[in-house]
Design a protein around this motif. Sequence first.
Motif, PDB file in Angstrom:
ATOM      1  N   LEU A 116      14.079 -34.838   3.635  1.00 42.57           N
ATOM      2  CA  LEU A 116      14.003 -33.444   4.052  1.00 42.57           C
ATOM      3  C   LEU A 116      14.900 -32.631   3.125  1.00 42.57           C
ATOM      4  N   ILE A 117      14.318 -31.652   2.424  1.00 42.18           N
ATOM      5  CA  ILE A 117      15.039 -30.891   1.414  1.00 42.18           C
ATOM      6  C   ILE A 117      15.142 -29.440   1.859  1.00 42.18           C
ATOM      7  N   ASP A 118      16.374 -28.955   1.962  1.00 44.96           N
ATOM      8  CA  ASP A 118      16.632 -27.576   2.383  1.00 44.96           C
ATOM      9  C   ASP A 118      17.322 -26.838   1.243  1.00 44.96           C
ATOM     10  N   VAL A 119      16.680 -25.796   0.751  1.00 46.98           N
ATOM     11  CA  VAL A 119      17.224 -25.009  -0.359  1.00 46.98           C
ATOM     12  C   VAL A 119      17.660 -23.653   0.183  1.00 46.98           C
ATOM     13  N   ALA A 120      18.922 -23.342   0.042  1.00 46.03           N
ATOM     14  CA  ALA A 120      19.474 -22.109   0.595  1.00 46.03           C
ATOM     15  C   ALA A 120      18.985 -20.876  -0.163  1.00 46.03           C
ATOM     16  N   ASP A 121      19.211 -19.716   0.419  1.00 54.76           N
ATOM     17  CA  ASP A 121      18.860 -18.461  -0.240  1.00 54.76           C
ATOM     18  C   ASP A 121      19.530 -18.372  -1.610  1.00 54.76           C
ATOM     19  N   ASN A 122      18.814 -17.765  -2.559  1.00 59.69           N
ATOM     20  CA  ASN A 122      19.357 -17.493  -3.901  1.00 59.69           C
ATOM     21  C   ASN A 122      19.832 -18.759  -4.612  1.00 59.69           C
ATOM     22  N   THR A 123      19.105 -19.852  -4.410  1.00 59.04           N
ATOM     23  CA  THR A 123      19.491 -21.145  -4.979  1.00 59.04           C
ATOM     24  C   THR A 123      18.336 -21.747  -5.769  1.00 59.04           C
ATOM     25  N   SER A 124      18.668 -22.340  -6.909  1.00 56.34           N
ATOM     26  CA  SER A 124      17.694 -23.032  -7.736  1.00 56.34           C
ATOM     27  C   SER A 124      18.006 -24.522  -7.716  1.00 56.34           C
ATOM     28  N   ALA A 125      16.993 -25.359  -7.450  1.00 58.46           N
ATOM     29  CA  ALA A 125      17.231 -26.794  -7.303  1.00 58.46           C
ATOM     30  C   ALA A 125      16.121 -27.601  -7.961  1.00 58.46           C
ATOM     31  N   THR A 126      16.483 -28.813  -8.393  1.00 62.29           N
ATOM     32  CA  THR A 126      15.528 -29.744  -8.982  1.00 62.29           C
ATOM     33  C   THR A 126      15.715 -31.115  -8.355  1.00 62.29           C
ATOM     34  N   VAL A 127      14.606 -31.729  -7.969  1.00 63.58           N
ATOM     35  CA  VAL A 127      14.616 -33.095  -7.452  1.00 63.58           C
ATOM     36  C   VAL A 127      13.692 -33.936  -8.325  1.00 63.58           C
ATOM     37  N   VAL A 128      14.235 -34.978  -8.929  1.00 62.75           N
ATOM     38  CA  VAL A 128      13.469 -35.885  -9.782  1.00 62.75           C
ATOM     39  C   VAL A 128      13.314 -37.211  -9.060  1.00 62.75           C
ATOM     40  N   VAL A 129      12.061 -37.672  -8.923  1.00 62.77           N
ATOM     41  CA  VAL A 129      11.776 -38.912  -8.208  1.00 62.77           C
ATOM     42  C   VAL A 129      10.993 -39.838  -9.128  1.00 62.77           C
ATOM     43  N   ASN A 130      11.536 -41.025  -9.383  1.00 64.65           N
ATOM     44  CA  ASN A 130      10.877 -42.016 -10.224  1.00 64.65           C
ATOM     45  C   ASN A 130      10.491 -43.231  -9.397  1.00 64.65           C
ATOM     46  N   TYR A 131       9.201 -43.607  -9.483  1.00 60.40           N
ATOM     47  CA  TYR A 131       8.715 -44.804  -8.809  1.00 60.40           C
ATOM     48  C   TYR A 131       8.414 -45.862  -9.866  1.00 60.40           C
ATOM     49  N   THR A 132       9.174 -46.927  -9.865  1.00 68.36           N
ATOM     50  CA  THR A 132       8.922 -48.046 -10.767  1.00 68.36           C
ATOM     51  C   THR A 132       8.921 -49.334  -9.947  1.00 68.36           C
ATOM     52  N   SER A 133       8.622 -50.433 -10.577  1.00 68.67           N
ATOM     53  CA  SER A 133       8.524 -51.691  -9.848  1.00 68.67           C
ATOM     54  C   SER A 133       9.620 -52.655 -10.271  1.00 68.67           C
ATOM     55  N   SER A 134      10.107 -53.410  -9.289  1.00 70.83           N
ATOM     56  CA  SER A 134      11.107 -54.432  -9.571  1.00 70.83           C
ATOM     57  C   SER A 134      10.465 -55.788  -9.822  1.00 70.83           C
ATOM     58  N   VAL A 135       9.128 -55.853  -9.781  1.00 65.79           N
ATOM     59  CA  VAL A 135       8.405 -57.102 -10.051  1.00 65.79           C
ATOM     60  C   VAL A 135       7.304 -56.819 -11.067  1.00 65.79           C
ATOM     61  N   ARG A 136       6.984 -57.806 -11.875  1.00 65.68           N
ATOM     62  CA  ARG A 136       5.943 -57.642 -12.878  1.00 65.68           C
ATOM     63  C   ARG A 136       4.547 -57.751 -12.277  1.00 65.68           C
ATOM     64  N   LYS A 137       4.395 -58.611 -11.261  1.00 63.42           N
ATOM     65  CA  LYS A 137       3.109 -58.800 -10.592  1.00 63.42           C
ATOM     66  C   LYS A 137       3.336 -58.833  -9.089  1.00 63.42           C
ATOM     67  N   GLY A 138       2.289 -58.466  -8.361  1.00 68.98           N
ATOM     68  CA  GLY A 138       2.388 -58.538  -6.910  1.00 68.98           C
ATOM     69  C   GLY A 138       3.173 -57.404  -6.296  1.00 68.98           C
ATOM     70  N   CYS A 139       3.117 -56.217  -6.901  1.00 70.76           N
ATOM     71  CA  CYS A 139       3.813 -55.059  -6.344  1.00 70.76           C
ATOM     72  C   CYS A 139       3.173 -54.681  -5.010  1.00 70.76           C
ATOM     73  N   GLY A 140       3.987 -54.349  -4.028  1.00 71.07           N
ATOM     74  CA  GLY A 140       3.482 -54.054  -2.695  1.00 71.07           C
ATOM     75  C   GLY A 140       3.149 -52.588  -2.494  1.00 71.07           C
ATOM     76  N   PHE A 141       3.341 -52.112  -1.265  1.00 71.36           N
ATOM     77  CA  PHE A 141       3.040 -50.740  -0.902  1.00 71.36           C
ATOM     78  C   PHE A 141       4.317 -49.918  -0.805  1.00 71.36           C
ATOM     79  N   GLY A 142       4.276 -48.706  -1.366  1.00 67.37           N
ATOM     80  CA  GLY A 142       5.384 -47.776  -1.246  1.00 67.37           C
ATOM     81  C   GLY A 142       4.890 -46.447  -0.710  1.00 67.37           C
TER      82      GLY A 142
END
Length: 339
Positions: A94-120
């Motif tokens: 849950l992201i709340d950005v206040a008045d007069n505020t500039s924000a950036t959220v960076v989200v990276n999805y990578t895998s910790s396994v080479r094969k057999g990646c599950g559901f995210g």
Amino acid sequence: MSTMEIKVNTLSSPTMSRLKLNNAIMTVSAPESIEKPKLTAADGIITGTRAYSGEDDKEIFGSIKEHVVSFSKDSNLLVAEYKISSDSTADAMLIDVADNTSATVVVNYTSSVRKGCGFGGFKFRTKLGKNSSLHIVQLSILPDGTLYTNIQGDCGDDSMLKLTTVCLGASKAYIGADCRLSGKNSSFDSETAYILGEGELLDMNYNCDHIGKRTHSLIKASGVMKAESMKNSRQTINFIKGCAGSIGAESEDVLLLDDDIVNKSLPVILCTEEDVEGEHGASIGQPDEEIVYYLMSRGLDEQRILDMLSAAKIQSAASRISHKPTLELIENYLGISEE
């Protein structure tokens, strides 16, 4: 391990069921754990957790605690890195950005396994105050497995929600956003870029409700489809009575590199207000033969040319990203450099 079928990416205004675009049915294993991301936050960002209180997707997120992130005037960057393993995992924010505020959220999805990646499964709910802006960047580089991401936004007066999504791999990916332009002069700007490998599925659903006066929206998608890949794209702009002076546009650009491809696109404009402007367009086709011939005459082989054309589809969205480590992930995947 129990499995479940979940209806996702539901179209706000259903059309003929024969098209099979009113929604998508996602079959996944029930989440066994909560994915704990590596969070890197600038000083002054307030974070915490609480029980998930969203109304949607409770099959996935109902039993977890969501991260609560509050941006102040003095801080503007949060990086969340998710390593998806062979287990089924989920997280919400849950992201709340206040008045007069500039924000950036960076989200990276990578895998910790080479094969057999599950559901995210990942959910982001956002609230923007007056004269504020939020840029959410999503990058997925997964070898296989299933990815589900959903962003919900509510924009106050003179605020802007900006989304940049780059999808470079997942056996099945379901992504989308639902934005409410509640405040006057608020705006929604979304750009999605993707490369679909052999047999991969991408299902997209972007919806923007124009509620306040003089609101603006732009929904763009561009990508590359290879052998036996499948893509469903839904783009909906809804002009609701009272949003006088609002403008919305949708566009899609798809490059087809093989014949055995399933590509479905459904641009929708709904309107109950007279004083508005809405437009949509699409460009779908194979590489220009004259361009390919010209580049081959300059010594490039055909595969190199196709790689260059594919990278060009991604670089437009990548140019919106200022977070250098994320840009490096994209460049390394595409095999390109600043030179």
